[in-house]
Design a protein around this motif. Structure first.
Motif, PDB file in Angstrom:
ATOM      1  N   PRO A 148       0.486  -2.927  -6.329  1.00  0.00           N
ATOM      2  CA  PRO A 148       0.300  -2.195  -5.072  1.00  0.00           C
ATOM      3  C   PRO A 148      -0.973  -1.361  -5.104  1.00  0.00           C
ATOM      4  N   TYR A 149      -1.518  -1.113  -3.932  1.00  0.00           N
ATOM      5  CA  TYR A 149      -2.676  -0.233  -3.805  1.00  0.00           C
ATOM      6  C   TYR A 149      -2.148   1.178  -3.586  1.00  0.00           C
ATOM      7  N   ILE A 150      -2.450   2.086  -4.509  1.00  0.00           N
ATOM      8  CA  ILE A 150      -1.858   3.422  -4.501  1.00  0.00           C
ATOM      9  C   ILE A 150      -2.905   4.459  -4.111  1.00  0.00           C
ATOM     10  N   ILE A 151      -2.553   5.289  -3.125  1.00  0.00           N
ATOM     11  CA  ILE A 151      -3.450   6.334  -2.637  1.00  0.00           C
ATOM     12  C   ILE A 151      -2.796   7.691  -2.880  1.00  0.00           C
ATOM     13  N   PRO A 152      -3.220   8.423  -3.907  1.00  0.00           N
ATOM     14  CA  PRO A 152      -2.653   9.759  -4.130  1.00  0.00           C
ATOM     15  C   PRO A 152      -3.129  10.741  -3.059  1.00  0.00           C
ATOM     16  N   VAL A 156       0.869  -1.182   0.000  1.00  0.00           N
ATOM     17  CA  VAL A 156       0.000   0.000   0.000  1.00  0.00           C
ATOM     18  C   VAL A 156       0.901   1.226   0.000  1.00  0.00           C
ATOM     19  N   MET A 157       0.677   2.145  -0.940  1.00  0.00           N
ATOM     20  CA  MET A 157       1.511   3.339  -1.047  1.00  0.00           C
ATOM     21  C   MET A 157       0.672   4.599  -1.000  1.00  0.00           C
ATOM     22  N   THR A 158       1.128   5.584  -0.234  1.00  0.00           N
ATOM     23  CA  THR A 158       0.584   6.928  -0.293  1.00  0.00           C
ATOM     24  C   THR A 158       1.564   7.770  -1.099  1.00  0.00           C
ATOM     25  N   THR A 159       1.076   8.415  -2.128  1.00  0.00           N
ATOM     26  CA  THR A 159       1.952   9.125  -3.059  1.00  0.00           C
ATOM     27  C   THR A 159       1.406  10.518  -3.339  1.00  0.00           C
ATOM     28  N   PRO A 160       2.278  11.417  -3.829  1.00  0.00           N
ATOM     29  CA  PRO A 160       1.773  12.721  -4.297  1.00  0.00           C
ATOM     30  C   PRO A 160       0.944  12.548  -5.563  1.00  0.00           C
ATOM     31  N   TRP A 185       1.676  13.386  -8.408  1.00  0.00           N
ATOM     32  CA  TRP A 185       2.467  13.078  -9.602  1.00  0.00           C
ATOM     33  C   TRP A 185       2.347  11.631 -10.046  1.00  0.00           C
ATOM     34  N   VAL A 186       1.750  10.790  -9.232  1.00  0.00           N
ATOM     35  CA  VAL A 186       1.646   9.383  -9.592  1.00  0.00           C
ATOM     36  C   VAL A 186       0.843   9.183 -10.876  1.00  0.00           C
ATOM     37  N   GLU A 187       0.052  10.194 -11.239  1.00  0.00           N
ATOM     38  CA  GLU A 187      -0.730  10.113 -12.480  1.00  0.00           C
ATOM     39  C   GLU A 187      -0.045  10.827 -13.645  1.00  0.00           C
ATOM     40  N   THR A 188       1.152  11.361 -13.441  1.00  0.00           N
ATOM     41  CA  THR A 188       1.872  12.061 -14.499  1.00  0.00           C
ATOM     42  C   THR A 188       2.298  11.074 -15.577  1.00  0.00           C
ATOM     43  N   PRO A 189       2.098  11.415 -16.843  1.00  0.00           N
ATOM     44  CA  PRO A 189       2.501  10.494 -17.919  1.00  0.00           C
ATOM     45  C   PRO A 189       4.016  10.462 -18.110  1.00  0.00           C
ATOM     46  N   SER A 190       4.527   9.277 -18.385  1.00  0.00           N
ATOM     47  CA  SER A 190       5.952   9.079 -18.637  1.00  0.00           C
ATOM     48  C   SER A 190       6.102   8.125 -19.810  1.00  0.00           C
ATOM     49  N   HIS A 191       7.316   8.047 -20.321  1.00  0.00           N
ATOM     50  CA  HIS A 191       7.563   7.231 -21.511  1.00  0.00           C
ATOM     51  C   HIS A 191       8.766   6.329 -21.248  1.00  0.00           C
ATOM     52  N   SER A 212       4.097  16.527  -0.546  1.00  0.00           N
ATOM     53  CA  SER A 212       5.000  17.215  -1.465  1.00  0.00           C
ATOM     54  C   SER A 212       6.094  16.273  -1.953  1.00  0.00           C
ATOM     55  N   PRO A 213       6.721  16.591  -3.099  1.00  0.00           N
ATOM     56  CA  PRO A 213       7.845  15.789  -3.567  1.00  0.00           C
ATOM     57  C   PRO A 213       8.989  15.722  -2.555  1.00  0.00           C
ATOM     58  N   ARG A 214       9.222  16.829  -1.831  1.00  0.00           N
ATOM     59  CA  ARG A 214      10.306  16.818  -0.843  1.00  0.00           C
ATOM     60  C   ARG A 214      10.025  15.796   0.253  1.00  0.00           C
ATOM     61  N   LEU A 215       8.808  15.801   0.785  1.00  0.00           N
ATOM     62  CA  LEU A 215       8.458  14.820   1.811  1.00  0.00           C
ATOM     63  C   LEU A 215       8.516  13.406   1.245  1.00  0.00           C
ATOM     64  N   SER A 216       8.100  13.250  -0.003  1.00  0.00           N
ATOM     65  CA  SER A 216       8.135  11.936  -0.633  1.00  0.00           C
ATOM     66  C   SER A 216       9.565  11.411  -0.742  1.00  0.00           C
TER      67      SER A 216
END
Length: 311
Positions: free
Chosen positions: A227-231, A164-168, A170-176, A236-240
């Motif tokens: 994983p179960y992801i909770i945005p 289980v992850m808590t994330t900012p 950005w977890v939905e930001t597209p990447s390639h 913040s990215p710094r805390l992450s």
């Protein structure tokens, strides 16, 4: 062709050197400490430090093309200044030595958006290298999938340790994401295509994925499950980065610039390079499987006695 590889001890450089040798090039690797470099047979080793002008001039003697694969993210908060200094020193020395071509691997990211410090540093290095008296070919990539990639190692460890992850957000930001083998194919291939001299290209894999999808699909390949992801908007990215430094072995000094960069969409427009180099792109799951297999093989070798490894 006589080729110099800077950053030969790194993740990309370590994969590039044997590929260049296999293609028939004469390869010289620039390293700061030759005792820490175990290169393949046939590679010439030159000693020098890009932060010290004059220390690596001999390494550029007789070189036709050079790969610039150096970055100082692991050095800490002053990595931008170190990267700036190294790029200027290299551009000056390569110009003086009469190098014909330089190939640089940079990072994706739209300049119309505010880039993270990590991506902005990569773009600044690109601008500084462009000032040199040679033809610069720049390839821009997002997350590279392979054993030794700090970004992929972060993903692998998070999947292994955190169901289980808590994330900012950005977890939905597209990447390639792109497989290391495909990156190497592009890096080696541009030397054989004169039209790529002086040009800049995006490179990417066969799919655009959000970081959530990357985490879930990597977990599935690993067998740990998705994983179960909770945005969480307020994370913040710094805390992450501190959190990732706590739950993984990736140093905070490395995790922080990587995490901050995840806020920027990094999607390649790779049609121009594919018209010149139609690399057969590796599917994402296959790239993950290969990376995990390479990791297991490397760990198995590292566990052998030193006298056996040296044979």
């Amino acid at each position: 062709m006589h080729v110099l590889v800077t950053g030969a001890t790194g993740f990309v450089g370590g994969n590039l050197v044997p590929a260049l040798l296999e293609r028939g090039h004469e390869v010289r690797a620039l390293v700061r400490d030759p005792t820490g470099y175990d290169g393949p047979d046939g590679v010439e080793v030159a000693v020098g430090d890009l932060l010290e002008p004059g220390s690596f001039d001999d390494a550029l003697d007789g070189i036709d093309a050079a790969y610039y694969l150096v970055h100082s993210m692991r050095a800490g908060e002053d990595f931008e200044e170190r990267d700036r200094t190294a790029a200027r020193n290299f551009a000056d020395a390569a110009s003086e030595a009469g190098v014909d071509r330089v190939v640089y691997l940079g990072g994706l990211g739209e300049e119309t958006t505010k880039l993270s410090s990590h991506l902005e540093s990569r773009r600044e290095v690109e601008r500084l290298l462009r000032d040199g008296d040679y033809d610069l070919t720049t390839l821009r990539a997002a997350i590279i999938i392979g054993d030794g990639s700090a970004s992929f190692e972060m993903v692998r460890q998070m999947d292994r340790r955190l169901p289980v992850m808590t994330t900012p957000q950005w977890v939905e930001t597209p990447s390639h994401p792109i497989a290391i083998d495909d990156v190497i194919a592009y890096l080696v291939g541009v030397l054989d295509v004169p039209e790529t001299a002086g040009e800049t290209y995006d490179i990417g894999g066969p799919e655009v994925l959000s970081y959530a999808e990357i985490l879930k699909r990597t977990g599935k390949v690993m067998g740990t499950g998705e994983p179960y992801i909770i945005p969480i908007p307020v994370l913040s990215p710094r805390l992450s980065s501190y959190w990732i430094g706590f739950v993984t072995d990736v140093p905070t000094s490395v995790a922080r610039p990587l995490i901050e960069g995840l806020k920027n969409p990094v999607v390649a427009n790779d049609e121009p390079i594919r018209e010149l180099l139609p690399v057969e792109l590796t599917p994402f799951e296959t790239a993950v499987e290969q990376a995990l297999g390479q990791r297991e093989a490397r760990l198995a070798v590292e566990q052998l006695p030193a006298e056996v490894r040296s044979r």
